[in-house]
Motif scaffolding. Structure first.
Motif, short mmCIF file in Angstrom:
data_model
loop_
_atom_site.label_atom_id
_atom_site.label_comp_id
_atom_site.label_asym_id
_atom_site.label_seq_id
_atom_site.Cartn_x
_atom_site.Cartn_y
_atom_site.Cartn_z
N THR A 80 0.84 -1.19 0.00
CA THR A 80 0.00 0.00 0.00
C THR A 80 0.89 1.25 0.00
O THR A 80 0.69 2.19 -0.76
N ARG A 81 1.92 1.17 0.87
CA ARG A 81 2.83 2.34 0.94
C ARG A 81 3.54 2.56 -0.40
O ARG A 81 3.69 3.66 -0.90
N ALA A 82 3.88 1.37 -0.99
CA ALA A 82 4.58 1.46 -2.27
C ALA A 82 3.69 2.07 -3.32
O ALA A 82 4.13 2.91 -4.12
N GLU A 83 2.39 1.61 -3.30
CA GLU A 83 1.46 2.16 -4.29
C GLU A 83 1.33 3.68 -4.09
O GLU A 83 1.34 4.44 -5.05
N HIS A 84 1.22 4.03 -2.82
CA HIS A 84 1.10 5.46 -2.51
C HIS A 84 2.34 6.22 -3.01
O HIS A 84 2.25 7.26 -3.67
N GLY A 85 3.50 5.58 -2.71
CA GLY A 85 4.77 6.22 -3.17
C GLY A 85 4.82 6.33 -4.67
O GLY A 85 5.23 7.36 -5.22
N LEU A 86 4.33 5.22 -5.31
CA LEU A 86 4.35 5.24 -6.79
C LEU A 86 3.47 6.34 -7.33
O LEU A 86 3.83 7.04 -8.28
N ALA A 87 2.30 6.45 -6.67
CA ALA A 87 1.37 7.49 -7.13
C ALA A 87 2.03 8.86 -6.98
O ALA A 87 1.97 9.70 -7.90
N GLN A 88 2.66 9.01 -5.78
CA GLN A 88 3.35 10.30 -5.57
C GLN A 88 4.43 10.52 -6.61
O GLN A 88 4.59 11.60 -7.18
#
Ligand SMILES: C[S@@+](CC[C@H](N)C(=O)[O-])C[C@H]1O[C@@H](n2cnc3c(N)ncnc32)[C@H](O)[C@@H]1O
Length: 428
Positions: A80-88
């Motif tokens: 989830t954090r990675a997805e969030h980071g990716l989105a960012q």
């Protein structure tokens, strides 16, 4: 309450079962326990141990499931954090892309502007290059021209070297010539010194002669074809000292005058001068008359005639005066010489002094040889013979021959300018 870990539970169960089993075997073997009861007890214990193992296995499986679940949850959270980071990141990338595009555009504009400047710069550089190329081509032309000049210079240097060699050889040649000239100058100086000595000696002798005799007319020249003062002084000394009265001279000329004056001055007597050449006989007679010596000096024309040693004169040669005639060997193999016709001496005896100065050397090889054999028999015992010109080989040979053929004679060289030999009979 904390539960034992499954692995420890398993080990404890196995150990307990093992201890029980071993105890039961030992008790049964010792007979303390009934084997059947021991077997039942062992089965129970084993069942319990098996149950404990099962419980431990279940617990262990549960533990694993729990751990897997927890890890899954952690990984999900990380995802989830990675997805969030990716989105960012995507958002950041979008922003970056926009900024990059803008920067790219700006950069492009800058590059284009720079390219425009560069083009101008390049054009200028091309212009400069073209100028440089034409300068290089001018330099090339100059170099080619210089190469031509260099070739000319090389030729010039070659010419100069050749010239230098020529000059050097000319200098060497000049040097050799200078050496030769130096030698010639030294020889000339020696000749000059010799000539000065001779001149002084002749002057001295002439002064003596002029002091002894007083001529009444201008005197003919001495030296050269005529006798020199030194030999005349020798003759006049003999006349003065010995009072020589009869003098015979072979070859008339200046000497005839000097001898005439001497005879006149010192006691009297006469001079008979033989002359083969009619013209010189006449000239000498004129001189004799000019000096008033005709009573003392008699010039007799005696043409050359063949004379043979030990014989009589064979007659006139018939040749012109001065023409070389027969030498020592005559047509019949015997020796003959052209000499004064001896008939000119028929009346001459008791001669005191003979001066042999003729005939000239060009009339025969040993032209003066007959003088002594012809005249010696007509001489007084104390007579003197003076042969002039003994510096010449022919006259030296004549003197040598006289002395060889007449052992009764003594000869002495007199250091006159042209060389002279004085001969006399040996004293008895
Ligand atoms: C050596 S000269 C000497 C003559 C003479 N003893 C004298 O001292 O004057 C001998 C001959 O030269 C010739 N002679 C005479 N006078 C000459 C003259 N003026 N020039 C050239 N030869 C001459 C004559 O034939 C003479 O016999």
């Amino acid at each position: 309450m904390r539960t034992l870990p499954p692995r420890l539970l398993l080990i404890i169960s196995a150990a307990f079962a093992g201890v029980v089993m071993i105890t039961l075997v030992l008790l049964s073997a010792a007979g303390a326990v009934d084997p059947i009861a021991a077997a039942q007890l062992a089965v129970s214990v084993l069942t319990l141990a098996a149950a404990a193992v099962i419980v431990a296995a279940v617990r262990r499986t549960d533990g694993k499931a729990l751990r897997i679940d927890a890890r899954t949850k952690r990984e999900e959270a990380a995802l989830t954090r990675a997805e969030h980071g990716l989105a960012q990141l995507a958002a950041t990338l979008d922003g970056l892309t926009g900024r990059l595009e803008e920067a790219g555009l700006r950069q492009s504009r800058v590059v284009l502007a720079a390219l425009g400047e560069d083009r101008m710069e390049l054009t200028a550089q091309a212009e400069r290059l073209s100028q440089l190329a034409s300068a290089v081509s001018r330099v090339d032309a100059t170099v080619r021209e210089s190469a031509g000049d260099l070739e000319d210079l090389r030729k010039l240097r070659h010419d100069h070297e050749q010239l230098a060699r020529t000059v050097l050889s000319a200098v060497r040649d000049l040097d050799e010539r200078l050496d030769t000239l130096g030698g010639a100058v030294r020889d000339g100086q020696a000749d000059l010194a010799r000539s000065a000595r001779h001149n002084y000696a002749q002057l001295e002798a002439l002064i003596d002669l002029r002091a002894l005799l007083q001529p009444r007319a201008p005197l003919p020249r001495l030296r050269g074809w005529a006798a020199s003062p030194d030999v005349l002084r020798l003759l006049i000394e003999r006349i003065a000292v010995d009072r020589a009265k009869i003098i015979v001279e072979c070859g008339s000329g200046s000497s005839s005058i000097w001898l005439g004056y001497a005879v006149q001055q010192f006691g009297g007597g006469r001079v008979v001068a033989l002359e083969h050449d009619e013209r010189f006989a006449e000239a000498s007679r004129d001189l004799v008359l000019a000096h008033g010596l005709q009573d003392v000096v008699e010039v007799r024309h005696a043409p050359l005639a063949s004379w043979t040693p030990g014989g009589q004169a064979a007659g006139r040669t018939g040749e012109e005066p001065g023409t070389p005639q027969e030498g020592p060997t005559g047509p019949d193999g015997g020796e003959t010489f052209p000499w004064y016709d001896t008939s000119a001496l028929d009346d001459v005896t008791g001669i005191d002094l003979v001066f042999v100065d003729g005939p000239p050397g060009n009339t025969a090889p040993l032209a003066r040889y007959p003088a002594l054999p012809v005249l010696l028999p007509r001489c007084a015992d104390e007579a003197w013979f003076v042969l002039d010109d003994t510096d010449r080989p022919a006259e030296r040979e004549v003197a040598d021959r006289w002395l060889r053929e007449h052992p009764e004679l003594t000869g002495a060289a007199y250091p006159a300018e042209k060389g002279a030999m004085v001969l006399r009979r040996n004293p008895r």
